[in-house]
Design an enzyme around this catalytic site. Structure first.
Site, PDB file in Angstrom:
ATOM      1  N   ASP A  21      -9.399   4.649   3.075  1.00  0.00           N
ATOM      2  CA  ASP A  21      -7.935   4.656   3.175  1.00  0.00           C
ATOM      3  C   ASP A  21      -7.639   3.853   4.441  1.00  0.00           C
ATOM      4  OD1 ASP A  21      -5.394   6.072   1.975  1.00  0.00           O
ATOM      5  OD2 ASP A  21      -5.169   6.362   4.119  1.00  0.00           O
TER       6      ASP A  21
ATOM      7  N   LYS B  80      -8.254  15.016   0.387  1.00  0.00           N
ATOM      8  CA  LYS B  80      -8.071  13.903   1.331  1.00  0.00           C
ATOM      9  C   LYS B  80      -8.682  14.313   2.660  1.00  0.00           C
ATOM     10  CE  LYS B  80      -6.011   9.827   1.622  1.00  0.00           C
ATOM     11  NZ  LYS B  80      -5.861   8.758   0.616  1.00  0.00           N
TER      12      LYS B  80
HETATM   13  P1  NDP Z   1      -5.234  -0.730   5.752  1.00  0.00           P
HETATM   14  O1  NDP Z   1      -5.687  -0.044   6.977  1.00  0.00           O
HETATM   15  O2  NDP Z   1      -6.140  -1.692   5.078  1.00  0.00           O
HETATM   16  O3  NDP Z   1      -3.853  -1.497   6.038  1.00  0.00           O
HETATM   17  C1  NDP Z   1      -2.713  -0.859   6.523  1.00  0.00           C
HETATM   18  C2  NDP Z   1      -1.721  -1.962   6.869  1.00  0.00           C
HETATM   19  O4  NDP Z   1      -0.468  -1.389   7.197  1.00  0.00           O
HETATM   20  C3  NDP Z   1      -2.140  -2.796   8.068  1.00  0.00           C
HETATM   21  O5  NDP Z   1      -1.741  -4.132   7.856  1.00  0.00           O
HETATM   22  C4  NDP Z   1      -1.341  -2.185   9.217  1.00  0.00           C
HETATM   23  O6  NDP Z   1      -1.071  -3.088  10.287  1.00  0.00           O
HETATM   24  C5  NDP Z   1      -0.066  -1.868   8.482  1.00  0.00           C
HETATM   25  N1  NDP Z   1       0.706  -0.817   9.141  1.00  0.00           N
HETATM   26  C6  NDP Z   1       0.302   0.412   9.529  1.00  0.00           C
HETATM   27  N2  NDP Z   1       1.307   1.081  10.089  1.00  0.00           N
HETATM   28  C7  NDP Z   1       2.380   0.245  10.029  1.00  0.00           C
HETATM   29  C8  NDP Z   1       3.732   0.338  10.424  1.00  0.00           C
HETATM   30  N3  NDP Z   1       4.186   1.462  11.000  1.00  0.00           N
HETATM   31  N4  NDP Z   1       4.554  -0.715  10.199  1.00  0.00           N
HETATM   32  C9  NDP Z   1       4.099  -1.852   9.601  1.00  0.00           C
HETATM   33  N5  NDP Z   1       2.817  -2.001   9.216  1.00  0.00           N
HETATM   34  C10 NDP Z   1       1.984  -0.976   9.429  1.00  0.00           C
HETATM   35  O7  NDP Z   1      -4.786   0.435   4.735  1.00  0.00           O
HETATM   36  P2  NDP Z   1      -4.652   0.393   3.167  1.00  0.00           P
HETATM   37  O8  NDP Z   1      -4.088  -0.922   2.758  1.00  0.00           O
HETATM   38  O9  NDP Z   1      -5.913   0.866   2.560  1.00  0.00           O
HETATM   39  O10 NDP Z   1      -3.577   1.543   2.909  1.00  0.00           O
HETATM   40  C11 NDP Z   1      -2.169   1.312   3.017  1.00  0.00           C
HETATM   41  C12 NDP Z   1      -1.431   2.447   2.323  1.00  0.00           C
HETATM   42  O11 NDP Z   1      -1.834   2.516   0.937  1.00  0.00           O
HETATM   43  C13 NDP Z   1      -1.681   3.853   2.863  1.00  0.00           C
HETATM   44  O12 NDP Z   1      -0.506   4.635   2.712  1.00  0.00           O
HETATM   45  C14 NDP Z   1      -2.756   4.395   1.948  1.00  0.00           C
HETATM   46  O13 NDP Z   1      -2.767   5.811   1.914  1.00  0.00           O
HETATM   47  C15 NDP Z   1      -2.287   3.821   0.620  1.00  0.00           C
HETATM   48  N6  NDP Z   1      -3.306   3.744  -0.411  1.00  0.00           N
HETATM   49  C16 NDP Z   1      -4.478   3.062  -0.206  1.00  0.00           C
HETATM   50  C17 NDP Z   1      -5.404   2.975  -1.218  1.00  0.00           C
HETATM   51  C18 NDP Z   1      -6.627   2.138  -1.085  1.00  0.00           C
HETATM   52  O14 NDP Z   1      -7.333   1.983  -2.099  1.00  0.00           O
HETATM   53  N7  NDP Z   1      -6.915   1.559   0.075  1.00  0.00           N
HETATM   54  C19 NDP Z   1      -5.221   3.706  -2.490  1.00  0.00           C
HETATM   55  C20 NDP Z   1      -3.922   4.316  -2.645  1.00  0.00           C
HETATM   56  C21 NDP Z   1      -3.033   4.353  -1.615  1.00  0.00           C
HETATM   57  P3  NDP Z   1      -2.213  -3.515  11.366  1.00  0.00           P
HETATM   58  O15 NDP Z   1      -3.017  -4.555  10.651  1.00  0.00           O
HETATM   59  O16 NDP Z   1      -1.424  -4.036  12.512  1.00  0.00           O
HETATM   60  O17 NDP Z   1      -2.984  -2.264  11.657  1.00  0.00           O
END
Ligand code: NDP
Length: 449
Positions: free
Chosen positions: A170, A130
């Site tokens: 990510d 990572k």
């Molecule tokens: P994104 O950046 O696309 O989205 C993250 C989302 O979470 C955003 O809507 C963000 O809000 C919100 N967020 C972040 N911090 C907080 C918080 N403290 N409280 C509430 N909402 C919050 O990321 P991903 O969707 O890609 O990833 C999300 C999770 O999934 C991570 O843990 C990642 O490691 C995991 N993951 C992702 C994969 C992938 O293929 N993308 C694969 C496997 C796991 P805002 O819009 O306001 O920033």
């Protein structure tokens, strides 16, 4: 002391805490795994004698570097870049890059450690790693993001390669960032090495379904969890935290499979819509405009936005944390259980705290850890690598069918392994044990390296 550990595991845990002082997230992720593995080491003395677990916990390589870049006004900024190459017993290091101000060595080490188990569970030839940076892309222009990505890759490229280390996206790293990173890699190496990064655009080596894969895969996994309880998603009320890549495609597929998502969130607040979240509107806000969720009411004429609220107060049958680590604590878990929640599956990595997991397990709520439930993203990345290697492009339907089969396979492996080790229905044990055995066997076969 999180979860149950036998004496050997407690001693190892103390050693991990001492050698990785202050790395809270890494210690937490390791402790969760140690809580599952006591019976495996008793049954497999060869893993103990070869110290496979101790070697797996110590990353093979940890790279930390300076990333200087200039903003649009010419001001120089300095961020820190990371790549932790955790384990390569099963294949090249594989795992995403995260750009977020909260990124530090502990966060990247925990994510890399979890990735090793996740990648093993997919059954594909992938090691785990990572990376990322404490750079915050929010509010930055395309030009600033491009200059940051170019500077980041100018250092990282020497550690990458399609048979060495293959990053993906990510949090904070989507197709735009992957494009700038791939462009700089190509420029420096003078090689069009498609397989060096996944999550690419469809016009330049990307694969259909990669964008949707983690969310779709999570929905398929939840369907299997319910099926194992002689139930289905039909008519189930669901809540999904976050509104990024994982959350959006989880909502889309949950709706297609018969469930109804009534709430999602972002870092500013919670959006409720009892008629079912309109995912097209969320895509419009987050994928096109990168804006705040409260614009939803303007776009759809429905819903309610609560600034700063907790999504876990919303009554539901199925809860899917898809935002970030440690976003669901013990008291949130108690609220969910009290409201009748029967299934919780992690779309994000480690969003549930150890206390929350304990509540779910004690109260009989089925709980699936991210290393199993969100593995659809990396599995589809492996499919992208296969297409790059054969210079082929598969259809959406075929790729999604492969994804659904892979998720069913992961569910079966976790479910059956949990039962084999005397803890039926415990997906945490199932995922930790099945993932560990696969990696440990390869480590023993490859010798002490
Ligand atoms: P994104 O950046 O696309 O989205 C993250 C989302 O979470 C955003 O809507 C963000 O809000 C919100 N967020 C972040 N911090 C907080 C918080 N403290 N409280 C509430 N909402 C919050 O990321 P991903 O969707 O890609 O990833 C999300 C999770 O999934 C991570 O843990 C990642 O490691 C995991 N993951 C992702 C994969 C992938 O293929 N993308 C694969 C496997 C796991 P805002 O819009 O306001 O920033």
């Amino acid at each position: 002391m999180p979860l149950q550990m036998n004496e050997d595991m407690q001693a190892l845990h103390q050693d991990i805490v001492r050698r990785n002082a202050g790395e809270r997230e890494f210690q937490q992720a390791v402790a969760e795994v140690l809580g599952s593995l006591g019976p495996v080491l008793s049954k497999h003395p060869e893993f103990r004698d070869n110290r496979a677990l101790e070697r797996l916990i110590e990353p093979e390589r940890q790279i930390i570097f300076r990333v200087p870049w200039q903003d649009d006004s010419g001001r120089v900024h300095i961020n820190r870049g990371f790549r932790v190459e955790s384990n390569s017993a099963l294949g090249p290091y594989k795992g995403g890059l995260r750009f977020h101000p909260s990124v530090n060595l502990s966060v990247i080490k925990f994510l890399g450690f979890e990735q090793v188990f996740k990648n093993a569970l997919t059954g594909m030839p992938l090691g785990g790693g990572k990376g990322g940076s404490d750079f915050d892309p929010k509010g930055r222009s395309d030009g600033e993001v491009m200059r940051f990505c170019q500077s980041f890759m100018t250092e990282l490229y020497r550690h990458l390669g399609e048979y060495t280390d293959v990053p993906a996206g990510d949090i904070g790293v989507g197709q735009r960032e992957i494009g700038y990173l791939f462009g700089q890699y190509k420029r420096i190496t003078n090689r069009y090495e498609s397989g060096v990064l996944t999550g690419k655009g469809l016009d330049w080596g990307g694969a259909l379904v990669r964008r949707e894969a983690t969310g779709y895969g999570l929905a398929y996994f939840v369907q299997e969890m319910l099926r194992a309880r002689n139930d289905s998603l039909d008519g189930k009320t669901c809540i999904v935290s976050g509104s990024g890549n994982v959350a959006i495609y989880t909502i889309e597929k949950i709706h297609a499979l018969g469930g109804r998502v009534v709430a999602c969130s972002d870092s500013r607040g919670v959006l409720h819509d009892d008629t079912g979240i309109d995912v097209t509107a969320v895509k419009q806000i987050k994928e096109v405009g990168r804006g705040p969720l409260d614009r939803y009411m303007l776009l759809t004429g429905r819903g309610r936005h609560v600034p700063g609220g907790s999504i876990w107060d919303a009554p539901c049958h199925v809860a899917l944390p898809c935002a970030t680590q440690n976003e669901l604590n013990g008291s949130d878990a108690e609220t969910l259980v009290r409201h009748g929640c029967v299934v919780v599956a992690e779309g994000a990595n480690m969003p549930a705290t150890p206390e929350a997991i304990r509540v779910f397990q004690e109260q009989g709520t089925a709980f699936a850890p991210g290393k199993a439930a969100n593995a659809g993203g990396v599995a589809t990345s492996a499919l992208e690598m296969q297409q790059n290697a054969s210079r082929d492009a598969w259809t959406f339907e075929y790729t999604e069918q492969r994804l659904a089969e892979i998720m069913r396979g992961i569910h079966e492996r976790c479910h059956d392994t949990a039962a084999e080790y005397g803890t039926p229905g415990n997906y945490v044990n199932g995922a930790n044990i099945a993932g560990f055995i696969k990696v440990a066997r390869a480590m023993v076969a490859l010798g002490v390296i």
